[in-house]
Design an enzyme around this catalytic site. Sequence first.
Site, PDB file in Angstrom:
ATOM      1  CB  THR A  52     -13.139 -29.661  -7.426  1.00 21.31           C
ATOM      2  OG1 THR A  52     -12.913 -31.067  -8.241  1.00 21.31           O
ATOM      3  CG2 THR A  52     -11.895 -28.771  -7.984  1.00 21.31           C
ATOM      4  CB  SER A  66     -18.672 -31.429 -13.386  1.00 20.46           C
ATOM      5  OG  SER A  66     -18.313 -32.362 -13.605  1.00 20.46           O
ATOM      6  CB  SER A  67     -13.137 -32.300 -12.116  1.00 20.61           C
ATOM      7  OG  SER A  67     -13.630 -31.056 -11.313  1.00 20.61           O
ATOM      8  CB  SER A 108     -20.776 -35.575 -10.267  1.00 18.12           C
ATOM      9  OG  SER A 108     -20.219 -33.732 -10.919  1.00 18.12           O
ATOM     10  N   GLY A 109     -20.621 -32.594  -7.753  1.00 23.24           N
ATOM     11  CA  GLY A 109     -21.345 -31.493  -7.706  1.00 23.24           C
ATOM     12  C   GLY A 109     -20.826 -31.865  -5.818  1.00 23.24           C
ATOM     13  CG  ASN A 134     -19.879 -29.562 -10.358  1.00 23.46           C
ATOM     14  OD1 ASN A 134     -20.214 -28.332 -10.278  1.00 23.46           O
ATOM     15  ND2 ASN A 134     -18.915 -30.037 -10.195  1.00 23.46           N
ATOM     16  N   GLY A 187     -16.537 -39.428  -8.796  1.00 21.46           N
ATOM     17  CA  GLY A 187     -17.573 -40.313  -7.602  1.00 21.46           C
ATOM     18  C   GLY A 187     -18.081 -40.745  -8.299  1.00 21.46           C
ATOM     19  CD  GLU A 211     -20.249 -40.256 -13.394  1.00 20.99           C
ATOM     20  OE1 GLU A 211     -20.145 -40.186 -14.924  1.00 20.99           O
ATOM     21  OE2 GLU A 211     -19.815 -39.142 -13.382  1.00 20.99           O
TER      22      GLU A 211
HETATM   23  N1  LIG Z   1     -17.376 -26.048   1.287  1.00 15.91           N
HETATM   24  C1  LIG Z   1     -17.820 -25.170   0.525  1.00 15.91           C
HETATM   25  N2  LIG Z   1     -18.253 -23.984   0.338  1.00 15.91           N
HETATM   26  C2  LIG Z   1     -19.067 -23.238  -0.462  1.00 15.91           C
HETATM   27  N3  LIG Z   1     -19.355 -24.244  -1.261  1.00 15.91           N
HETATM   28  C3  LIG Z   1     -18.660 -25.406  -1.665  1.00 15.91           C
HETATM   29  C4  LIG Z   1     -18.012 -25.614  -1.472  1.00 15.91           C
HETATM   30  N4  LIG Z   1     -18.167 -27.349  -1.727  1.00 15.91           N
HETATM   31  C5  LIG Z   1     -18.506 -27.091  -2.750  1.00 15.91           C
HETATM   32  N5  LIG Z   1     -19.333 -25.823  -3.306  1.00 15.91           N
HETATM   33  C6  LIG Z   1     -19.947 -25.626  -4.761  1.00 15.91           C
HETATM   34  O1  LIG Z   1     -20.454 -27.139  -4.904  1.00 15.91           O
HETATM   35  C7  LIG Z   1     -20.161 -26.599  -6.238  1.00 15.91           C
HETATM   36  C8  LIG Z   1     -19.365 -28.027  -7.081  1.00 15.91           C
HETATM   37  O2  LIG Z   1     -18.061 -28.528  -6.211  1.00 15.91           O
HETATM   38  P1  LIG Z   1     -17.399 -29.112  -6.505  1.00 15.91           P
HETATM   39  O3  LIG Z   1     -16.799 -28.254  -8.036  1.00 15.91           O
HETATM   40  O4  LIG Z   1     -16.221 -29.241  -5.845  1.00 15.91           O
HETATM   41  O5  LIG Z   1     -17.896 -30.774  -6.676  1.00 15.91           O
HETATM   42  P2  LIG Z   1     -16.838 -32.489  -7.262  1.00 15.91           P
HETATM   43  O6  LIG Z   1     -17.313 -32.682  -6.086  1.00 15.91           O
HETATM   44  O7  LIG Z   1     -15.936 -31.747  -7.707  1.00 15.91           O
HETATM   45  O8  LIG Z   1     -17.469 -32.221  -8.581  1.00 15.91           O
HETATM   46  P3  LIG Z   1     -17.086 -32.891  -9.685  1.00 15.91           P
HETATM   47  O9  LIG Z   1     -16.842 -34.564  -9.566  1.00 15.91           O
HETATM   48  O10 LIG Z   1     -18.424 -32.795 -10.571  1.00 15.91           O
HETATM   49  O11 LIG Z   1     -15.879 -32.076  -9.681  1.00 15.91           O
HETATM   50  C9  LIG Z   1     -18.697 -25.508  -6.147  1.00 15.91           C
HETATM   51  O12 LIG Z   1     -18.617 -25.447  -7.447  1.00 15.91           O
HETATM   52  C10 LIG Z   1     -19.091 -25.117  -5.065  1.00 15.91           C
HETATM   53  O13 LIG Z   1     -19.945 -23.843  -5.513  1.00 15.91           O
HETATM   54 MG   LIG Z   2     -14.459 -31.344  -9.063  1.00 22.45          MG
END
Ligand SMILES: Nc1ncnc2c1ncn2[C@@H]1O[C@H](COP(=O)(O)OP(=O)(O)OP(=O)(O)O)[C@@H](O)[C@H]1O
Ligand SMILES: [Mg+2]
Length: 1023
Positions: free
Chosen positions: A111, A159-160, A106-107, A156, A386, A388
């Site tokens: 996404t 977070s999705s 997560s984070g 996050n 992912g 956890e």
């Molecule tokens: N390529 C990137 N460039 C800049 N910031 C990023 C990038 N990827 C992720 N981030 C930052 O990290 C934060 C978390 O990313 P994201 O929501 O994609 O995580 P995730 O893997 O989908 O988490 P979760 O499993 O909780 O959904 C985003 O809100 C953004 O601020």
């Molecule tokens: Mg996500």
Amino acid sequence: MEGSSSMLDAEAVADLVLLDPLTEESLVQTLQERFRRRDIYTYIGNVVISVNPYQSLPIYTPEKVEEYRNCSFFAVKPHIYAIADDAYRSLRDRDRDQCILITGESGAGKTEASKLVMSYVAAVSSKGEEVNKVKEQLLQSNPVLEAFGNAKTVRNDNSSRFGKYMDIEFDFKGEPLGGVISNYLLEKSRIVRHVKGERNFHIFYQLLAGASPQLLQQLKLRQDCGHYGYLDREGSSLPGMDDAANFHAMQDAMRIIGFSPTEVTELLQVTAVVLKLGNVQLSSSFQASGMEACSISEPQELHEICELIGLEPGTLERALCSRTVKARDETVLTTLTVPQGYYGRDALAKNIYSRLFDWLVKRINASIQVKSDKQRKVMGVLDIYGFEIFQDNGFEQFIINYCNEKLQQIFILMTLKEEQEEYVREGIQWTPVEFFDNSIICNLIENNTTGILAMLDEECLRPGVVNEDTFLTKLNQLLATHKHYESKETQNARRVTDASLPPRCFRIHHYAGKVTYNVTGFIEKNNDLLFRDLSQAMWAAQHALLRSLFPEGDPQKVSLKLPPTAGFQFKSSVAMLMKNLYSKNPNYIRCIKPNDTKSAMVFTPELVLAQVRYLGLLENVRVRRAGYAFRQLYGPFLQRYKMLNAQTWPRWDRGDREGTEVLLAGLEFPAEELAFGHTKIFIRSPRTLFDLERRRQERVAELATLIQKMFRGWRCRTQYQRMRKSQILISAWFRGHRQKNQYKQMKRSVLILQAYARGWKSRRLLRELKSQCRRHAAATTIAAHWRGYQARKTYRKYFRSSASTCLANFIYRSLVQKYLVGLAKNLPPLSVTDRTWPPAPYRFLDNTNQELKNIFYHWKCKKYRDQLSASRRAQLQARLCASELFKDKKTLYPKSLQQPFRGEYLGLKQNPKYQKLHAVAKDKLVLADSVRKVNRASGKVSTVGAKGDFLLVSDHLIELVTRLYQTFEATTGQALPLHITDRFSTRFPKGDVSITVVESPKASTNGPVCKKKGSNKMEVLVY
Ligand SMILES: Nc1ncnc2c1ncn2[C@@H]1O[C@H](COP(=O)(O)OP(=O)(O)OP(=O)(O)O)[C@@H](O)[C@H]1O
Ligand SMILES: [Mg+2]
């Protein structure tokens, strides 16, 4: 070049396959070094590792998109765009369905990575009104799903809280046609509860912050988040997240996707209902039977909910506070305790929200689904939670980790196991690589009879006393000897002391690490039951959307069959997902979270190492190194690269394998780089493949140049021929045209010249003729003059010298004649008093005219006189004489002219005495009149008598004097001396008196009146 040079940078190799030495530390170090250089992407072969930078980097610009468009995967810097481009081109050009698996904790940026992949594909696929609409709809599904499915967690901020798999469908040209979204396991427990510092789903905060006062009123909501029991009562807003703006963006996105305003309103109403359910408070009361019961303590919120959904409040109240139980053929209504009531309320809220979320996904799918039956190619993008490992892991973590185990299995199967198996199949020499096959763990969880999920289902369905303890006991019995299962009991059995494993827990040795799960809540969450009363109440509502979410509430369709458990549902959807992914070519994006504090550019090696471990990156590199990076059937390979060898190009008539051998022999790759299988060619390193691909591209460019050259030559030749023909035709036309013009010009000039020449000639001729004429005329004149002169000279002697006078006289005569004739015709009247006479027409006749006038007048007078009688004549003579005597001498003369001369005023002729006398004397009677005598001395008048000088006063004085004069003259022949005057002096005795005769204005009866004026003047007034 940049890409390849950084790949060889030993400190920070871009492809970890080139890492040396290959250890966990060196791998993390390399990632750290690259991260420091802001290279957040790294390859392991064609797997992309992405380290979350937590800051926006300038590497997603349209220029970057162009840079990676149609790039060679290994020729450019590692980037998510490179893998997206590779997948898209493979889909478009090689007709292979693709899936992009994005994993990480997560984070870690899953996404964001999935959005980058989608935006890249949207940017590079072709454009057009329809295609753009589809792209926009696909991209706009993200804000809507994120609003309802994402929440702030400790890890996050966005977070999705659901798993998402999206199939993007393309036509044969690679144009997006639409898509299908599948969602997995929404974390619905968040609706009713969340950890301190986290938030509920974004939509609640967005709705309260962004909705207009009217909308809030319509939804019967208050803007204050603190008012709602399900929301975070402390801090609701997030730094860097504008809930109101996100709400508007979400509404716009829904409009673009195609939600009708009614659908949006209904969706928000149901959302509001969930929020308001959290405020329905229950209180305990006791029934008459002494049983504890619960009741709604503050009915306001309940009434508002019922108003929103069109339900009778009593129905909902009954469903919340009591339960119908069927015992044999009887239905009994039992009251609920307060905790049971709250449990039911929360279950209802969770169910409504998760079903609403499913409806939302279905509704988006209805908009983005492909309408045509065209053949489609698919690119799947999987963004799923992912692995956890928390302090306290429950049913959700178990499910999530199971899903990740399955994904790892795919990875293993596809990249490791299948690879090795293929080598064996193809008869290639292969040194086996140690790797962990997690199918044993998957089996531990999902096995239909002995799997943990199956046992959980069994416990849930089993009659009798069922709780988590019985479930754990069962697990302990069945899995006592399983290598990957542990619990307090199995440890005790093996005499292992482990303080880290508490009771009521079991531990699974996942591929990524050991996770301890607490069984509390497993049964309940797996059952995921909603009291039938509640679903029936929901179905009874008039709200169309809410009603449709609870089809089982229809009393007509009551079934005693229990609905499938959450675990079962998840297992089957994961199985379907796996089947789907197996059918596609996988592309991996492994996301890594560099720190726990969401800080920009902070890299915590320990945290990354843990992720590197459970993502199996090291194993991944090892396999890449030991095996072959690329394989392909001889046929397609030869087809693709045959242009690299003169023998195989353009046609190879013998076998594909032979052709491949000949082809590669000519390219002189090191022998260890290639292996020839039974049906496929294997290439060891990506570098060789890249080299091959580069050579192919160069060759293709050469061939393209050749084709272009030939084509251009042909085109130029034909164009030249055409141009030449055209040029000849044009020049012919042009010359013709020019000649025609020239001819016309010449003709015009000639005509002008001719005209001038003719004109000139004619004028000259005319001049000549005129001059001849003039000469002729002159000669004639001269001759005439000459002849005249001659004639005059000859005949002069015969002419009178007074010819002119004669002529003049003639003219004069004729004028005079004309004048006289005219005069004769115009003679004035013959009256003697008329003195008129026509004027002379010419001046030379003035004298004549005057003369004639006089003659005529005299003649007129003579004629008048001639016709006079003798008496008349005598009378007129007397008159004439009088005139001569008196005219201008006597004042009263003019007056006397009217007085006729009668001569006899006394009637004497009738007198007998006179008659006697006349007869005797025969004397002529001149005048007979009476006179008055004036005495000179006294001035007295007397008729007769006195002697001496006298004055005669007569009325007919003029006649008297005239007759006297005539008579005297006739008698004597002499003129009588007369002195006629109006003024004279006389001597009166008293002196001389000057007498003036003056005309009186009126007649006096007694003759003239004398007026004395002074002493010696007197006036005599006469009339
Ligand atoms: N390529 C990137 N460039 C800049 N910031 C990023 C990038 N990827 C992720 N981030 C930052 O990290 C934060 C978390 O990313 P994201 O929501 O994609 O995580 P995730 O893997 O989908 O988490 P979760 O499993 O909780 O959904 C985003 O809100 C953004 O601020
Ligand atoms: Mg996500």
